[in-house]
Design an enzyme around this catalytic site. Structure first.
Site, PDB file in Angstrom:
ATOM      1  N   CYS A 282      86.399  65.687 -63.108  1.00 51.07           N
ATOM      2  CA  CYS A 282      85.655  64.488 -63.498  1.00 51.07           C
ATOM      3  C   CYS A 282      84.160  64.758 -63.454  1.00 51.07           C
ATOM      4  O   CYS A 282      83.401  64.199 -64.227  1.00 51.07           O
ATOM      5  CB  CYS A 282      86.043  63.304 -62.634  1.00 51.07           C
ATOM      6  SG  CYS A 282      85.826  63.533 -60.887  1.00 51.07           S
TER       7      CYS A 282
ATOM      8  N   GLU B 216      82.783  68.066 -61.996  1.00 48.70           N
ATOM      9  CA  GLU B 216      82.524  69.357 -61.372  1.00 48.70           C
ATOM     10  C   GLU B 216      81.905  70.317 -62.389  1.00 48.70           C
ATOM     11  O   GLU B 216      82.590  70.807 -63.299  1.00 48.70           O
ATOM     12  CB  GLU B 216      83.830  69.943 -60.811  1.00 48.70           C
ATOM     13  CG  GLU B 216      84.280  69.286 -59.503  1.00 48.70           C
ATOM     14  CD  GLU B 216      85.293  68.183 -59.704  1.00 48.70           C
ATOM     15  OE1 GLU B 216      85.287  67.557 -60.789  1.00 48.70           O
ATOM     16  OE2 GLU B 216      86.096  67.948 -58.791  1.00 48.70           O
TER      17      GLU B 216
ATOM     18  N   HIS C  45      88.396  70.123 -48.955  1.00 46.71           N
ATOM     19  CA  HIS C  45      88.464  68.942 -49.804  1.00 46.71           C
ATOM     20  C   HIS C  45      88.280  67.634 -49.062  1.00 46.71           C
ATOM     21  O   HIS C  45      89.072  67.287 -48.207  1.00 46.71           O
ATOM     22  CB  HIS C  45      89.833  68.877 -50.461  1.00 46.71           C
ATOM     23  CG  HIS C  45      89.862  69.534 -51.794  1.00 46.71           C
ATOM     24  ND1 HIS C  45      89.665  68.847 -52.950  1.00 46.71           N
ATOM     25  CD2 HIS C  45      90.047  70.821 -52.131  1.00 46.71           C
ATOM     26  CE1 HIS C  45      89.754  69.689 -53.966  1.00 46.71           C
ATOM     27  NE2 HIS C  45      89.972  70.893 -53.501  1.00 46.71           N
TER      28      HIS C  45
ATOM     29  N   GLU D  15      83.746  69.762 -50.080  1.00 47.35           N
ATOM     30  CA  GLU D  15      83.659  68.454 -50.704  1.00 47.35           C
ATOM     31  C   GLU D  15      83.508  67.378 -49.625  1.00 47.35           C
ATOM     32  O   GLU D  15      84.361  67.238 -48.746  1.00 47.35           O
ATOM     33  CB  GLU D  15      84.939  68.220 -51.511  1.00 47.35           C
ATOM     34  CG  GLU D  15      84.783  67.304 -52.662  1.00 47.35           C
ATOM     35  CD  GLU D  15      85.852  67.550 -53.726  1.00 47.35           C
ATOM     36  OE1 GLU D  15      86.860  68.207 -53.414  1.00 47.35           O
ATOM     37  OE2 GLU D  15      85.683  67.057 -54.847  1.00 47.35           O
TER      38      GLU D  15
END
Lengths: 89, 904
Positions: free
Chosen positions: B508, B510, B541, B642
């Site tokens: 979306c 990156e 993540h 992330e």
């Protein structure tokens, strides 16, 4: 050919697990609806001579065309349009 | 009746239903721009709107059957043999009216499990496999995930349909086969083998605690091992399937038995080429089978028009099963089928098609010039493409599909940017692609506009029209910032300034490395961009910053579960600096152990389950003879860290710094007691709303925390151009971004930051107690990484932009800023102009990303009450657009609560 319904028809294009498009009528039909006069059988394991049904679990069986030992399992409702071993009963 | 927080604050003279920049009309206001696609598309879209996400076992059956036969084979060859068998046996399904065909599985919106990756999560909750997954934390996020109850989600079993992972429907007759296939992979899947070996990391207990307590949202090695990258269609377009087979055969012969100076993996090239050949053969058969089905349909079709279309489809597929595309339609079909093939290779989200209007432009240009097609036909295909891409489902766990993806799969198309020579890359097809997004508003592909000052003004204004439909796209990404990041991250692997211009958005949001390749069509050469890097958003993540702060305040103990997650720090936290220092230490501990364990998972994946098809497509695997596992990709430094909940954490730190350490208005212990007591309120789960304003005071609450809670809510907040809070963000970014370089991926490259929330702000907020900023237990975090917490950005949208741009965004793969605007605020041409001015102002300040929800909050509230009236309502969640009815309630509540700008 008893107990066959639209989901077992070659001209049924499944939209999802409930319904599909009938290529003959171009309408949306339920997969579990009764077969009609235009019914044309979809190759599935349950119609194949290589398929042996499981004695205990009706949704399971064995593919006798499997080249390994023990033979690999198969399930009656699987579509066999692309299966090179398919031989209609 | 207990009072809601909204009522309490209204009585205190600080109402929460804040409107910024004016007041919205009392009546509901619809979006200004609305269009319709071609009639054919409308018909097929009607089918889509009534389609359930459906799964079957055909692909995993043939994959597994082949796999178990070859247990002595070389792993990469064995994997390719399995893929070949699965593709060769996939049943083709074509629906009347389709022009672009092929589907992931034999359903309109089909998918299937991949037990070779993970098999526990889709078992019944009482099954021992699921219980085991819960125990070691890999299913914990599932427990905090809520799916939208409508649309195509099969959230409950009915009749002969069984709901799996809360999302997918499977026929009851297939369940025994599902279980048998799953059990065949117990102890062999990437999940199981990864778990076996990750336990050998010395601090493994910390990792498991991080997962169980939802401080980290999920592992990447067995959930979505590929994706968040840009695919590359170049090779099949340039050479066709037969051309690639010839090339692979030739190269195989050239390298057979030769080390060529690489004594470790030089000889592996033989096996890799063999795997490529097997995979190509599988794809060839897949094309052929679709061609046969089209021929069969042609033979039974009575309608002359439809019959001719089936014939045309058949010819196209028959040609593409061996030849390279010659026309726009052939190239488009090739692109779509190859895309779906890649998605069937692995559980994948975010396999972005990239800059397709630039890749397809040669065919478009020549077909138009030769009169082989016209813009109306091209538009119809572009509209149909949106339907195909929106029909892509990814079969993965509840936590992944619901808690992270909200059912979307992020096949993002990038537009704009620069060409190889540094001029703008916008061409006529890009305009049509944007128009198709207007005509056929659907979630996918979402559009990412790579903004550069060189882009044509009318193109940008067309983008404003698109945004005004309320679809949430295109999102704007800063091209120059993106290129700076590319050169910093991939310069050491040889990226040049020229190559940096080819970058695009993967997933979306990156930023992903790409490259130029020379495409030849009828004697003319075109340089087209395409992906050249490994997956991103693999590594660490979604690490929840507010939960790390909670652990700092409570000496390493998670307050929701009482579990000791981190070793006690035993520090007094006497100063803000000491507190922030400890925060950084716990953060580093978490990242370190998660990086190591995820490296092990990915290592298992690359050894047993490596990408063959995606690898074959990515430069320079074919040329080098090495696949992803041997760093055959041109760019391999793609693993990242992330974060999640950034602004909730920043606001909490700001409140603690102000109230405890500077004003000394409350002691840290007293504030902790109030937080633990949820400031006298019920939990979000009890209230069944995940929005802060709806939270209710507990029955019998004496109001003893009211004053302190009010102070927390009134403490400095990010998003107001207030340096007190913004400085904390700056300090965090200046620590976080360079700190990522301290962790090494299994490919021996340093990591970098990724700052998007996707939907994790809902699920992770649900697992988090109250926080120092006044947020209450179980409510969502602020979305994205730079969006203000709902209702706290009270100084106008330009103040929000100033806060967001306080740090250097080129240090990070991305940042994310969502803004909600009432449709009346940007009406007419002057409204479009104002919106573009706002975006350009942010880009010029150095902001990387901004996107908009153009919607009246009253519509969202009505849609939540009456979902049956809003099947086609779409909203921008994070880096993606989704149908309202397919989004879980926590995120719906957060979308309603977001500050609505009535004027800009």
């Amino acid at each position: 050919m008893t107990n066959l319904n639209c989901r077992d028809c070659r001209d049924f294009a499944p939209i999802d697990v409930v319904k599909g498009v009938c290529h003959i009528t171009k309408t949306t039909v339920l997969g579990d609806a009764e077969q009609c006069g235009d019914f044309s059988m979809m190759p599935k394991c349950k119609h194949c001579s290589q398929f042996t049904a499981d004695a205990e679990t009706v949704e399971m069986g064995v593919c006798q065309a499997s080249t390994m030992e023990p033979k690999f399992f198969a399930f009656p409702d699987m579509v066999s349009v692309t299966c090179e071993y398919y031989e209609q009963n | 009746m207990p009072k809601t927080l909204k009522e309490v604050l209204a009585e205190a003279g600080s109402p929460m239903d804040f409107e910024s920049g004016g007041h919205s009309p009392k009546e509901m206001v619809d979006r200004e721009v609305k269009r319709e696609p071609h009639a054919r598309v409308v018909k097929l879209k009607d089918i889509y709107m009534d389609t359930l996400s459906s799964a079957n076992n055909e692909f995993p059956y043939w994959y597994t059957r082949e796999y178990v036969q070859h247990d002595t084979e070389i792993p990469v060859v064995r994997r390719a043999m399995s893929l070949k068998s699965a593709f060769s046996h996939s049943t083709p399904v074509i629906y009347p009216g389709e022009l672009l065909v092929t589907h992931k599985a034999a359903f309109f919106r089909g998918s299937f499990p991949m037990p070779w990756l993970s098999e526990g999560y889709y078992m019944a909750k009482e099954d021992e496999l699921y219980q085991e997954a819960l125990k070691h934390g890999s299913a914990s996020a599932d427990e905090h995930t809520k799916f939208g109850q409508g649309g195509g989600n099969v959230v409950e079993s009915f009749d002969k349909v069984i709901s799996i992972a809360g999302k997918f429907g499977m026929r009851q007759e297939e369940i025994p086969a599902l279980l048998k296939l799953a059990k065949a992979w117990v102890g062999k899947s990437v999940d199981d083998l990864g778990h076996k070996y990750e336990q050998m990391v010395p601090d493994y207990a910390v990792k498991e605690a991080l997962m169980r307590n939802v401080i980290c949202m999920f592992d990447s090695g067995y959930t979505l091992p590929q994706g968040r990258e840009v695919i590359n269609y170049y090779y099949p377009l340039e050479y066709g399937i037969d051309g690639l087979l010839d090339m692979a055969e030739e190269l195989k012969a050239k390298v057979a038995g030769r080390a060529d100076g690489d004594g470790i993996k030089g000889t592996n090239r033989l096996f890799n080429y063999e795997a490529i050949i097997l995979s190509l053969e599988g794809l060839k058969t897949w094309f052929e089978n679709y061609g046969k089905e089209a021929r069969r349909l042609e033979s039974i079709e009575k309608d002359a028009g439809q019959k001719a279309e089936y014939a045309e489809i058949a010819e196209r597929l028959e040609w593409l099963s061996h030849g390279k595309p010659r026309t726009f339609a052939e190239a488009f079909q090739m692109m779509l089928t190859i895309h779906l093939a890649v998605l069937n290779e692995d559980a994948i989200s975010g396999m972005a098609p990239g800059r397709i209007a630039q890749v397809l432009y040669p065919y478009f240009e020549q077909d138009i010039a030769a009169g082989r097609t016209n813009e109306d036909e091209v538009m119809e295909l572009l509209e149909l493409y949106r339907l195909s891409m929106s029909s892509i489902d990814c079969f993965a766990s509840t936590g992944v599909v619901g808690g992270v993806l909200s059912g979307n799969t992020f096949n993002t198309v990038s537009i704009g940017g620069l060409n190889k020579d540094g001029g703008h890359a916008v061409n006529r097809l890009e305009y049509l692609l944007l128009e198709a997004g207007l005509n056929n508003p659907m979630p996918q592909p979402t559009l990412a506009l790579l903004y550069d000052e060189k882009l044509p003004e009318d193109f940008l204004l067309l983008a404003m029209e698109c945004i005004k439909t309320g679809v949430g796209y295109p999102a704007f990404m800063n091209n120059q910032i993106g290129m700076t990041f590319m050169l910093g991250q991939y310069g050491p692997e040889g990226m040049t300034a020229e190559e940096a211009r080819s970058w695009a958005i993967g997933g979306c949001l990156e930023s992903s490395p790409c490259c130029w390749k020379p495409l030849h069509l009828n004697g003319k050469e075109y340089f087209v961009p395409g992906g050249a890097g490994q997956p991103t958003s693999v590594g660490v993540h979604f690490l929840a910053m507010p939960k790390i702060l909670e652990a700092v305040l409570w000496n390493g103990v998670d307050q929701r579960t009482g579990e000791q997650v981190f070793a006690p720090h035993d520090r007094k936290l006497a100063t803000y600096d000491e507190l922030f220092d400890q925060f950084k230490l716990y953060w580093q501990k978490a990242v370190d152990v998660l990086a190591l364990t995820n490296n092990i998972q990915h290592d298992i994946w690359r050894k047993n389950n490596m990408a063959v098809i995606t690898s074959m497509l990515k430069p320079d695997c074919l040329d080098r003879g090495h696949l992803i596992d041997e760093k055959g990709y041109r760019y391999n430094a793609t693993f990242n860290v992330e974060s999640a909940g950034t602004i909730t954490c920043v606001n909490s730190l700001a409140a603690i710094k102000k109230l405890v350490y500077e004003d000394k208005a409350v002691s840290l212990d007293e504030l902790k007691t109030a937080i633990k007591d949820n400031f006298g309120f019920k939990t979000a789960e009890e209230v069944n709303s995940f929005s802060l304003s709806d939270q209710e005071q507990r029955d019998g609450d004496t109001g003893k925390w009211d004053k302190l809670h009010f102070m927390c809510l009134q403490a400095p907040k990010y998003g107001n151009d207030d340096i007190f809070a913004d400085q904390i963000l700056l300090d965090w970014e200046n620590f976080f971004c360079p700190d990522c370089r301290n962790y090494e991926s299994l490919y021996a490259h340093t990591m970098y930051p990724c700052q998007i929330s996707v939907s994790t702000h809902g699920a992770m907020g649900s697992a988090t107690i109250a926080s120092g900023d006044g947020r209450l237990a179980g409510t969502t975090f602020a979305d994205a990484s730079l969006s203000a917490f709902p209702g706290t950005d009270r100084s106008g949208v330009y103040a929000l932009l100033n806060s967001a741009a306080i740090w250097d965004h080129s240090m990070s793969q991305n940042s994310q800023l969502n803004v909600k605007i009432h449709p009346s605020a940007i009406q007419g041409p002057s409204g479009s102009r104002k919106l573009l001015d706002l975006i350009q102002a942010y880009m010029r300040k150095g902001g990387f990303h901004i996107q908009f929800n153009v919607v009246d909050t009253k519509v969202l509230k009505d849609a939540q009450k009456n979902p049956q009236n809003y099947r086609d309502l779409m909203v921008r969640v994070a880096g993606f657009t989704q149908y309202w009815v397919e989004i879980g309630k926590p995120v719906q509540d957060e979308l309603i609560a977001r500050t609505e700008y009535e004027g800009i």
